[in-house]
Design a protein around this motif. Structure first.
Motif, PDB file in Angstrom:
ATOM      1  N   SER A  80      11.792   1.107   4.889  1.00 41.07           N
ATOM      2  CA  SER A  80      11.860   0.118   5.964  1.00 41.07           C
ATOM      3  C   SER A  80      12.860  -0.984   5.636  1.00 41.07           C
ATOM      4  CB  SER A  80      10.468  -0.474   6.198  1.00 41.07           C
ATOM      5  OG  SER A  80      10.513  -1.496   7.171  1.00 41.07           O
ATOM      6  N   SER A 112       0.820  -1.219   0.000  1.00 40.36           N
ATOM      7  CA  SER A 112       0.000   0.000   0.000  1.00 40.36           C
ATOM      8  C   SER A 112       0.846   1.258   0.000  1.00 40.36           C
ATOM      9  CB  SER A 112      -0.941  -0.012   1.212  1.00 40.36           C
ATOM     10  OG  SER A 112      -0.180  -0.127   2.413  1.00 40.36           O
ATOM     11  N   ASP A 113       2.040   1.198   0.608  1.00 41.61           N
ATOM     12  CA  ASP A 113       2.939   2.351   0.654  1.00 41.61           C
ATOM     13  C   ASP A 113       4.324   1.909   0.187  1.00 41.61           C
ATOM     14  OD1 ASP A 113       4.333   4.672   1.128  1.00 41.61           O
ATOM     15  OD2 ASP A 113       4.246   4.518   3.332  1.00 41.61           O
ATOM     16  N   PRO A 114       4.556   1.854  -1.137  1.00 41.07           N
ATOM     17  CA  PRO A 114       5.849   1.347  -1.641  1.00 41.07           C
ATOM     18  C   PRO A 114       7.040   2.128  -1.118  1.00 41.07           C
ATOM     19  CG  PRO A 114       4.249   1.532  -3.418  1.00 41.07           C
ATOM     20  CD  PRO A 114       3.650   2.202  -2.230  1.00 41.07           C
ATOM     21  N   GLY A 115       6.931   3.471  -1.068  1.00 39.44           N
ATOM     22  CA  GLY A 115       8.047   4.277  -0.583  1.00 39.44           C
ATOM     23  C   GLY A 115       8.392   3.963   0.857  1.00 39.44           C
ATOM     24  N   GLY A 116       7.358   3.863   1.696  1.00 37.61           N
ATOM     25  CA  GLY A 116       7.595   3.534   3.095  1.00 37.61           C
ATOM     26  C   GLY A 116       8.163   2.140   3.258  1.00 37.61           C
ATOM     27  N   ALA A 117       7.669   1.192   2.471  1.00 38.22           N
ATOM     28  CA  ALA A 117       8.177  -0.175   2.537  1.00 38.22           C
ATOM     29  C   ALA A 117       9.635  -0.238   2.115  1.00 38.22           C
ATOM     30  CB  ALA A 117       7.328  -1.086   1.657  1.00 38.22           C
TER      31      ALA A 117
END
Length: 231
Positions: A16, A8-13
């Motif tokens: 991480s 859902s949040d590629p940038g955040g993933a």
């Protein structure tokens, strides 16, 4: 990293994952980021398993060119020992990575076939039979595998099985692609039908290249291929 199965949040993933990478291994000074993504820089002295595989495969080819069959077999086996199975098993087979995996597998098949050639030249046809039978089952469209299996069967004194195996390979190629076996496979069948001596059925190694300044050096000992059992 994810292909079409995006979180859902590629940038955040991604951030991480990079954080976890920094905690897992010392990558300070190695991480490179840019508009197209990020990567790890290699330092002098770093060795990847892929580089080791390529180096050993190159040494196997060099030994083969010198007529050193033992060396070709030894280096080929060491190259294959660097592999995990399947390659890059911990990386998703995304559309970007799938061609990379396919290329790696093709290199592996080539070295595997060279190893079989060397072991056949060393007279290890009995030991190779189970392995070659499994390979033709797993890779039925690679004609080189069929050639090696047929040759091993013939050298084991199983001439009828060798010819039957050729018939199976021809039928498979006709049913799947509507084509006849290639020239080398057909040539091998003709040699077996005519009872050609074993020496003529040896898988050829490239001729040895000798430089003028090495002409006086003793040539490496060549191995004689054992003849099949009588009958």
């Amino acid at each position: 990293m994810w292909g079409t199965d995006l979180p859902s949040d590629p940038g955040g993933a991604l951030r991480s994952n990079l954080y976890g990478l920094r905690k897992a291994i010392p990558i300070e000074g190695r991480l490179r980021t840019g508009r197209d993504g990020c990567g790890l820089a290699l330092h002098e002295g770093d060795v990847l398993d892929l580089h080791r595989f390529q180096s050993l495969a190159q040494q196997a080819r060099a030994a083969q060119l010198l007529g050193d069959i033992d060396g070709a077999a030894r280096f080929s086996q060491r190259a294959l020992d660097t592999w995990g199975d399947p390659p890059l098993a911990d990386i998703p087979a995304t559309p970007v990575m799938q061609p990379v995996i396919s290329e790696l597998l093709e290199h592996r098949h080539a070295v595997q076939e060279s190893l079989v050639d060397a072991r056949l030249a060393l007279g290890q046809h009995h030991e190779l039979l189970p392995f070659l039978m499994s390979l033709t089952t797993a890779q039925p469209l690679r004609e080189r595998r069929w050639e090696q299996l047929i040759l091993a069967l013939y050298r084991c004194g199983r001439r009828a099985e060798a010819l039957d195996t050729f018939t199976r390979a021809r039928r498979l190629l006709a049913e799947d692609y509507g084509i006849d076996p290639g020239g080398p496979l057909q040539h091998l069948q003709r040699l077996i039908l005519t009872g050609d001596p074993m020496r003529s059925l040896a898988l050829p190694l490239p001729p040895r290249r000798v430089h003028a300044d090495a002409a006086r050096e003793p040539r490496p000992q060549r191995h004689e291929v054992p003849r099949p059992p009588a009958g």
